[in-house]
Design a protein around this motif. Structure first.
Motif, PDB file in Angstrom:
ATOM      1  N   ASN A  38       3.060 -39.163 -30.994  1.00 21.28           N
ATOM      2  CA  ASN A  38       2.676 -40.407 -31.183  1.00 21.28           C
ATOM      3  C   ASN A  38       4.676 -40.783 -31.274  1.00 21.28           C
ATOM      4  O   ASN A  38       5.050 -41.510 -31.297  1.00 21.28           O
ATOM      5  CB  ASN A  38       1.785 -41.629 -32.507  1.00 21.28           C
ATOM      6  CG  ASN A  38       0.957 -41.033 -32.109  1.00 21.28           C
ATOM      7  OD1 ASN A  38      -0.378 -41.346 -31.221  1.00 21.28           O
ATOM      8  ND2 ASN A  38      -0.174 -41.424 -33.641  1.00 21.28           N
ATOM      9  N   GLY A  39       5.196 -39.557 -30.289  1.00 20.80           N
ATOM     10  CA  GLY A  39       6.075 -40.034 -30.002  1.00 20.80           C
ATOM     11  C   GLY A  39       7.445 -39.610 -31.587  1.00 20.80           C
ATOM     12  O   GLY A  39       8.538 -39.342 -31.592  1.00 20.80           O
ATOM     13  N   VAL A  40       6.514 -39.293 -32.637  1.00 19.46           N
ATOM     14  CA  VAL A  40       7.301 -38.882 -34.098  1.00 19.46           C
ATOM     15  C   VAL A  40       6.933 -37.117 -34.086  1.00 19.46           C
ATOM     16  O   VAL A  40       6.124 -36.397 -34.003  1.00 19.46           O
ATOM     17  CB  VAL A  40       6.528 -39.430 -35.032  1.00 19.46           C
ATOM     18  CG1 VAL A  40       7.451 -38.787 -36.359  1.00 19.46           C
ATOM     19  CG2 VAL A  40       6.531 -41.021 -34.984  1.00 19.46           C
ATOM     20  N   ARG A  41       8.779 -36.453 -34.873  1.00 25.17           N
ATOM     21  CA  ARG A  41       8.431 -35.222 -34.723  1.00 25.17           C
ATOM     22  C   ARG A  41       7.701 -34.533 -35.710  1.00 25.17           C
ATOM     23  O   ARG A  41       7.829 -35.325 -36.811  1.00 25.17           O
ATOM     24  CB  ARG A  41       9.643 -34.985 -34.622  1.00 25.17           C
ATOM     25  CG  ARG A  41       9.672 -33.386 -34.263  1.00 25.17           C
ATOM     26  CD  ARG A  41       8.905 -31.950 -33.134  1.00 25.17           C
ATOM     27  NE  ARG A  41       9.505 -32.852 -32.188  1.00 25.17           N
ATOM     28  CZ  ARG A  41      11.078 -32.659 -31.104  1.00 25.17           C
ATOM     29  NH1 ARG A  41      11.636 -31.882 -32.100  1.00 25.17           N
ATOM     30  NH2 ARG A  41      10.507 -33.076 -30.131  1.00 25.17           N
ATOM     31  N   LYS A  42       6.808 -33.317 -35.878  1.00 24.39           N
ATOM     32  CA  LYS A  42       6.148 -33.440 -36.379  1.00 24.39           C
ATOM     33  C   LYS A  42       6.146 -31.679 -37.302  1.00 24.39           C
ATOM     34  O   LYS A  42       6.231 -31.219 -38.257  1.00 24.39           O
ATOM     35  CB  LYS A  42       4.302 -33.142 -36.499  1.00 24.39           C
ATOM     36  CG  LYS A  42       4.379 -34.475 -36.542  1.00 24.39           C
ATOM     37  CD  LYS A  42       4.229 -35.878 -37.583  1.00 24.39           C
ATOM     38  CE  LYS A  42       3.919 -37.053 -37.225  1.00 24.39           C
ATOM     39  NZ  LYS A  42       3.599 -37.973 -38.148  1.00 24.39           N
ATOM     40  N   GLN A  43       6.273 -31.056 -36.051  1.00 23.40           N
ATOM     41  CA  GLN A  43       6.892 -29.618 -36.207  1.00 23.40           C
ATOM     42  C   GLN A  43       7.543 -29.324 -35.280  1.00 23.40           C
ATOM     43  O   GLN A  43       7.980 -29.817 -34.106  1.00 23.40           O
ATOM     44  CB  GLN A  43       5.409 -28.495 -35.683  1.00 23.40           C
ATOM     45  CG  GLN A  43       3.924 -28.512 -36.611  1.00 23.40           C
ATOM     46  CD  GLN A  43       3.332 -27.920 -35.747  1.00 23.40           C
ATOM     47  OE1 GLN A  43       2.292 -27.850 -35.445  1.00 23.40           O
ATOM     48  NE2 GLN A  43       3.067 -26.733 -36.769  1.00 23.40           N
ATOM     49  N   THR A  44       8.333 -28.474 -36.160  1.00 22.15           N
ATOM     50  CA  THR A  44       9.909 -27.868 -35.292  1.00 22.15           C
ATOM     51  C   THR A  44       9.885 -26.103 -36.246  1.00 22.15           C
ATOM     52  O   THR A  44      10.556 -25.896 -37.539  1.00 22.15           O
ATOM     53  CB  THR A  44      10.985 -28.647 -35.993  1.00 22.15           C
ATOM     54  OG1 THR A  44      11.134 -30.061 -34.932  1.00 22.15           O
ATOM     55  CG2 THR A  44      12.098 -28.040 -35.046  1.00 22.15           C
ATOM     56  N   GLY A  45      10.186 -25.250 -35.509  1.00 23.93           N
ATOM     57  CA  GLY A  45      10.094 -23.962 -35.755  1.00 23.93           C
ATOM     58  C   GLY A  45      10.841 -23.150 -34.928  1.00 23.93           C
ATOM     59  O   GLY A  45      11.143 -23.579 -33.862  1.00 23.93           O
ATOM     60  N   ASN A  46      10.302 -21.233 -34.749  1.00 23.05           N
ATOM     61  CA  ASN A  46      10.773 -20.858 -34.268  1.00 23.05           C
ATOM     62  C   ASN A  46      10.229 -19.618 -34.262  1.00 23.05           C
ATOM     63  O   ASN A  46      10.227 -18.805 -35.478  1.00 23.05           O
ATOM     64  CB  ASN A  46      12.290 -20.189 -34.342  1.00 23.05           C
ATOM     65  CG  ASN A  46      12.913 -19.851 -32.507  1.00 23.05           C
ATOM     66  OD1 ASN A  46      12.526 -18.269 -33.173  1.00 23.05           O
ATOM     67  ND2 ASN A  46      13.763 -20.430 -32.138  1.00 23.05           N
ATOM     68  N   THR A  47       9.461 -18.642 -33.837  1.00 29.80           N
ATOM     69  CA  THR A  47       9.125 -18.087 -33.490  1.00 29.80           C
ATOM     70  C   THR A  47      10.025 -16.278 -34.160  1.00 29.80           C
ATOM     71  O   THR A  47       9.429 -15.749 -34.634  1.00 29.80           O
ATOM     72  CB  THR A  47       8.332 -16.997 -32.727  1.00 29.80           C
ATOM     73  OG1 THR A  47       9.372 -16.710 -31.185  1.00 29.80           O
ATOM     74  CG2 THR A  47       7.895 -17.518 -31.338  1.00 29.80           C
TER      75      THR A  47
END
Length: 282
Positions: free
Chosen positions: A204-213
């Motif tokens: 819903n437009g709210v950032r939940k996951q931020t990551g990098n492989t």
């Protein structure tokens, strides 16, 4: 190359995305993008095509899973240490391997349907590995030679089914519509290093996951090598490689998907997905 399959479910046509972002039809070149199209010889032939000579597809057709008739949909669990921590589970000493039913596979922007009785459906952005040539007991050194390309996956999961109803994760992972894949299969020549890809997921437009492989516990080469010890990997098999932190299960209190929610997600170089969450229907 960015290879795609587009059109109505069950009637997808093969295509590619050209350098200008246009969708081009590959129907006159090959029948579909499946196991037979993923070996190095065929991919090299496709790479030599003059894309401006291919038919331009007008409009914005539905995108299907970029791999036809996936033979096995294999998944790796707890492959990011911070995700293991938020799940309350120890960092694994070996890759955690489970299967997602191939019947859950769908296009990247198709609706995600809550299973009957679901109260804990969750999101998981993941890097997908697409196998191009048979791999059996391959070394880590040679493992990526068996990879045709990479794709974006949402490993949608019903946590009650997965964790509270016995020991088999598969029950919470293979529900219908729980396997959005795509929009593209990006060949390895365009992904210089699969361990340096930024990834994100919003609800819903709210950032939940931020990551990098780069923060994977077991990298892509290790995963392909390891899984090939236990089963022969065949062209067209897909492996999703684990998710970074930020899933609903790990929030305090936990937050799960409900009717009307919208998931949007993307991985650097691999495109984006968007799914509307809808209630169960037969």
């Amino acid at each position: 190359m960015k290879l795609v399959r587009y059109g109505k479910p069950g009637k997808e046509k093969p295509g590619l995305i050209d350098a200008d972002g246009n969708l081009r039809d590959l129907s006159a070149v090959l029948p579909d993008i499946g196991a037979a199209a993923l070996n190095a010889k065929v991919l090299a032939k496709l790479a030599k095509l003059k894309t401006d000579k291919l038919p331009l597809v007008k409009g914005k057709p539905r995108m299907g899973c970029p791999v036809a008739q996936v033979g096995k949909y294999i998944a790796i669990g707890l492959n990011y240490s911070d995700h293991a921590a938020e799940s309350g589970m120890p960092i694994p000493k070996e890759p955690v391997v489970f299967m997602k039913a191939t019947s859950c596979i769908q296009g990247p922007n198709d609706d995600v349907m809550l299973p009957k009785g679901s109260v804990k459906s969750d999101w998981e952005i993941e890097l997908g590995i697409v196998i191009g040539t048979q791999a059996r007991y391959v070394s880590q050194k040679d493992a990526l030679k068996h990879v045709a390309g990479y794709t974006l996956c949402n490993d949608v999961s019903e946590r009650e089914f997965q964790l509270e109803r016995g020991l088999q994760w598969d029950k919470g992972k293979g529900c219908d519509t729980f396997g959005p894949i795509g929009p593209w299969l990006v060949t390895t020549d365009e992904i210089a290093n699969p361990q340096k890809l930024a990834m994100w997921l919003d609800v819903n437009g709210v950032r939940k996951q931020t990551g990098n492989t780069k923060t994977m516990i077991f990298n892509c080469a290790k995963i392909v090598s390891y899984v090939s010890e236990f089963m022969t990997l065949m062209p067209g098999d897909v492996i999703c490689t684990g998710t970074p932190p930020g899933v609903g299960l790990g929030m305090k209190p936990p937050v799960f998907l409900k009717k009307g929610d919208v998931m949007t997600l993307g991985i650097e170089g691999l495109g984006e997905q968007r799914q509307l969450v809808v209630p169960f229907k037969k």
